[in-house]
Each structure stands twice: as structure tokens, then as C-alpha cells.
Design an enzyme around this catalytic site. Structure first.
Site, PDB file in Angstrom:
ATOM      1  N   GLY A  19      -7.330  -7.933   1.231  1.00 35.14           N
ATOM      2  CA  GLY A  19      -6.129  -8.239   2.018  1.00 35.14           C
ATOM      3  C   GLY A  19      -5.805  -9.717   2.084  1.00 35.14           C
ATOM      4  N   GLY A  26     -12.714  -3.796   0.676  1.00 33.30           N
ATOM      5  CA  GLY A  26     -14.082  -3.266   0.706  1.00 33.30           C
ATOM      6  C   GLY A  26     -14.386  -2.329  -0.452  1.00 33.30           C
ATOM      7  N   ARG A  62       0.820  -1.223   0.000  1.00 32.41           N
ATOM      8  CA  ARG A  62       0.000   0.000   0.000  1.00 32.41           C
ATOM      9  C   ARG A  62       0.852   1.272   0.000  1.00 32.41           C
ATOM     10  NH1 ARG A  62      -5.666  -0.439   2.801  1.00 32.41           N
ATOM     11  NH2 ARG A  62      -6.324  -2.380   1.906  1.00 32.41           N
ATOM     12  N   LYS A 114     -16.653 -12.501   4.918  1.00 37.12           N
ATOM     13  CA  LYS A 114     -17.529 -11.330   5.040  1.00 37.12           C
ATOM     14  C   LYS A 114     -18.684 -11.320   4.043  1.00 37.12           C
ATOM     15  CE  LYS A 114     -13.834  -8.388   6.733  1.00 37.12           C
ATOM     16  NZ  LYS A 114     -12.865  -7.400   6.284  1.00 37.12           N
TER      17      LYS A 114
END
Ligand code: 3PG
Length: 420
Positions: A361, A384, A39, A201
């Protein structure tokens, strides 16, 4: 639509550069270090561009979820250390706050080509509330706002949205790259398009599954998400991590899940076997079982990976694809004995000739662990944000950048005496 960094005159300006330095950290003795600097690396092209323009660069980000309080373990100091290693020629410093007198005074004296990293914005509860007073304090530190934090663009925050009300704002190079690649994949993918979804998720992934029902040729589902589908079909899949299916807030998810069930076996392909762990004597042993026979087993059992038959089935579909999108591991890949599903699917994607995108991730971690990252067409570090963009949801930070044209033109005329 929106302006990018290349559309604004940045020469010698004090620029607030929003980055997504939500990096994994590890403690070595008393010191925290960055475990994966992807990142940070993806922000380099934008920082270099700003350096070419002789800018003073103020880096802003959040890290982790400190819930509006100062959390020592979530300071951005280790990131500053990495930045110093990358930008050896420039003066790179780190401040232990992101607003306030000390920050203002230090920034006032900044020289061109100096880089300052401010402290985690999530240490202030105002950040997540998109508090405009807090946003203004941040904005007052610079002259122009550049957002290069695609990975945090799904957050309606003071440092991603509020700040654009006070400064001429534009998109950084990485943000623009992600939007271009993901828009192409969403609107005009080469077919067959195969989507692979795994992980835990469900709330962030069910919209993606629904949104791609028309566009995708096949949606292969593994991980806990696959088990949730199987459970809804009446299979006794054992305990699942997370109790969201019982909570009221997730009625919508449950409703969407039921709507998707008729597509199982057609567009949606679920695991046909799985790996479980059995205790024999004092030893734990893993064993493969067919989903078809699942209900005849004595519970409780937990399925921790997809089995060989599922790997073969998914791999055959992957081989025929021209475009692949993958988000979420197939099992508990962190443990060697449950890593085969994720590993083999990663290998199948890496060996395919399709244009492949992976995101999130865990998926990125898996690809790195198996050393396959170079064989993937595009590794998106965002989790997300990528999912929400692919699910056709609006990204607040992107929307905020879209309303900037008038302000930027006005800024261009008054401050620079020419049109942009
Ligand atoms: C991510 O890691 O996907 C982003 O940094 C967002 O993190 P968040 O879910 O804590 O906002």
C-alpha cells in the site's frame, strides 16, 4: 495444480466472487468515499468474464480491521457506489450483512448479470477463525466459489479457505496474473536482480530479505528497516517506531537479523547517510548527516529519510539492474521535507530499463503521489500476500484452491453431465 475461472463451466451460475476490496476511505461530511480504487479496478476483468457467462455475481470481501464487530466506518457501502459507477448497465446492489435471512432471500431472487456486494466479512469474528459453520453459510449463498483476492490470500479465513470445502472453487483472473508474475520473478528473474526494501514492518519483510539472499545480486535497505539493521550494528539511530525488537514474540526476528548481519556491505547495502530534524530556536530544520559520524552526535535524534549519498549509491545499483522488486518507502515520504529519498528511488526505478515490480500500500501510494505508476512494469496492490509469496511461505487461500481438482471434476460430471 489449481483450476482457474476459465476451467469451469460458469454459464448462468450463481458465483461467489471473493475480492480484496480493502480500499482506503476518506470521510466527506457524513459520507465515506473511496480514495484509491485500484483494488476495485483489478477485479473488473473477472467480473466482466462472469457477466459474459450470464452469472449472478455475489461479491465478498473484508475491509480494514474491525476485529469481529460492526464498525460503521468500515462498511463496504462506498465500494458499492464505485461499482455502480463502473458497471452502469448492470444492476449493482449492496447488502448490510454477509449472511442471514435477508441476504439469503435477496440472493434467491437474483437475476443473471446482477451484482450484489455483501457486507464486510470481518464484522463476524468467525471469519478470522476460519469457522466452518460461518464458511458454510457463505457457501450456501452460491453454486461456485471464485477467489480473485490475491491481496488477502495470506489469511486463513472462512471466506478464503473454509468456503472451498463446500463449493467447487477456482482462481480469478487477477489472482492468476499475480501468481504467474511473482512466480517468474521468484524462480527465474533476469539478472542482476536488485531488491529494495523499506518501510516499517520488519516482521513481514525479514523473511523476504533472507529468502532472496541467494537469488538477489543486491538488497538495498532503507526506511525504518534500514535503521533497525544499523542499530543492530551499534549505531545510535534514536527512537524507532514500534517496539517489536523488545517483545518476546520477536525473538525469531532478532535471531534472523543477527544471521543477516555478515552480509551487510556485500549483498545487503544499508544507508550511508540520513536526514534528521533539528530544532533551532523555535524552528525545526532538516539536515543531512553521515551514518559513520552518527555516534558522535548528542541524542536524541531521529532519522526520517535517506540522504543524498545513499540516494546516489542506490540509484547507481538500480541503473545496473535487469529486475527490480521494491517494497516499502525510504523515509517519511508523506512529509515533503522527508520525501526526497522515496521520490528519487522511485524515479530511478521508473527510469531504469529493468523489469520492475512494486508492491504494498505505502509503496503504491508513493508511486501514485509521484505520478510514476505508468513507468513501473507491474504494480502489485497486495502488500502482505506479495511478501509472503516471495518469502516462499504458503498462502492458505492458494493452498485451498490447489485441492480442488477432484471436487470440480465431480461437480462437472454430476451437475453438467460432462467433464471439465
Ligand atoms: C492488505 O491490505 O494487504 C490486505 O488487504 C490485507 O490486510 P490485513 O493485513 O488487514 O489482513
Amino acid at each position: 495444480m489449481y483450476k482457474t475461472i476459465k476451467d469451469i463451466d460458469l454459464k448462468n451460475k450463481k458465483v461467489i466472487l471473493r475480492v480484496a476490496y480493502d480500499v482506503p476511505l476518506k470521510k466527506n461530511g457524513n459520507e465515506w468515499t473511496v480514495v484509491d480504487d485500484s483494488r476495485i479496478k483489478i477485479s473488473i476483468p473477472t467480473i466482466e468474464y462472469l457477466l459474459e457467462q450470464n452469472c449472478k455475481i455475489i461479491l465478498v470481501s473484508y475491509l480494514g480491521r474491525p476485529n469481529g464487530k460492526i464498525v460503521g466506518d468500515l462498511r463496504l457501502k462506498p465500494v458499492a457506489k464505485k461499482l455502480k459507477q463502473i458497471f452502469k448497465k448492470e444492476k449493482v446492489s449492496y447488502l448490510e450483512d454477509c449472511i442471514g435471512k435477508k441476504v439469503e432471500n435477496t440472493i434467491k431472487d437474483m437475476k443473471s448479470n446482477e451484482i450484489i456486494l455483501l457486507e464486510n466479512t470481518r464484522f463476524y469474528p468467525e471469519e478470522e477463525k476460519n469457522d466452518l459453520k460461518f464458511a458454510k453459510k457463505l457457501a450456501d449463498l452460491g453454486e461456485i466459489f471464485i477467489n480473485d483476492a490475491f491481496a488477502q490470500s495470506h489469511r486463513d479465513y472462512a471466506s478464503t479457505v473454509g468456503i472451498t470445502k463446500f463449493l467447487p472453487s477456482a482462481m480469478g483472473l487477477n489472482f492468476e496474473k499475480e501468481i504467474k508474475i511473482l512466480t517468474k520473478i521468484k524462480t527465474n528473474p533476469k539478472k542482476p536482480l536488485v531488491i529494495i526494501i523499506g518501510g516499517v514492518k520488519m516482521d513481514s519483510k525479514i523473511d523476504v530479505i533472507k529468502n532472496f539472499l541467494k537469488q538477489a545480486d543486491l538488497i538495498l535497505i532503507g526506511g525504518v528497516i534500514g535503521l533497525i539493521f544499523l542499530k543492530e550494528l551499534g549505531y545510535k539511530v534514536g527512537e524507532l517506531p514500534g517496539s517489536f525488537l523488545n517483545s518476546q514474540t520477536n525473538d525469531t526476528i532478532k535471531k534472523m537479523l543477527v544471521e543477516l548481519l555478515p552480509f551487510v556491505g556485500e549483498k545487503i547495502i544499508l544507508p550511508i547517510d540520513g536526514v534528521i530534524e533539528k530544532t533551532i530556536g523555535l524552528k525545526k530544520q532538516s539536515k543531512e548527516i553521515d551514518i559513520a559520524f552518527l555516534n558522535s552526535y548528542n541524542l536524541p535524534i531521529s532519522i526520517l529519510d535517506i540522504g543524498r549519498q545513499t540516494i546516489d549509491l542506490f540509484s547507481q545499483y538500480i541503473q545496473k539492474a535487469k529486475t527490480i522488486i521494491w517494497n516499502g518507502p525510504m523515509g517519511l515520504f508523506e512529509k515533503e521535507k522527508f520525501s526526497q529519498g522515496t521520490k528519487k528511488i522511485a524515479q530511478a526505478i521508473a527510469n531504469s530499463k529493468a523489469y520492475s515490480i512494486i508492491g504494498g500500500g505505502d509503496t503504491e501510494e508513493a508511486i501514485n503521489k509521484f505520478n510514476l505508476n505508468k513507468k513501473i512494469s507491474h504494480v502489485c496492490v497486495a502488500g502482505g500476500a506479495m511478501l509472503e509469496f516471495l518469502a516462499d511461505k504458503k498462502l492458505p487461500a492458494l493452498e485451498a484452491l490447489k485441492n480442488q481438482n477432484a471436487k470440480i471434476s465431480a461437480y462437472g460430471r454430476s451437475a453438467e453431465g460432462r467433464k471439465m
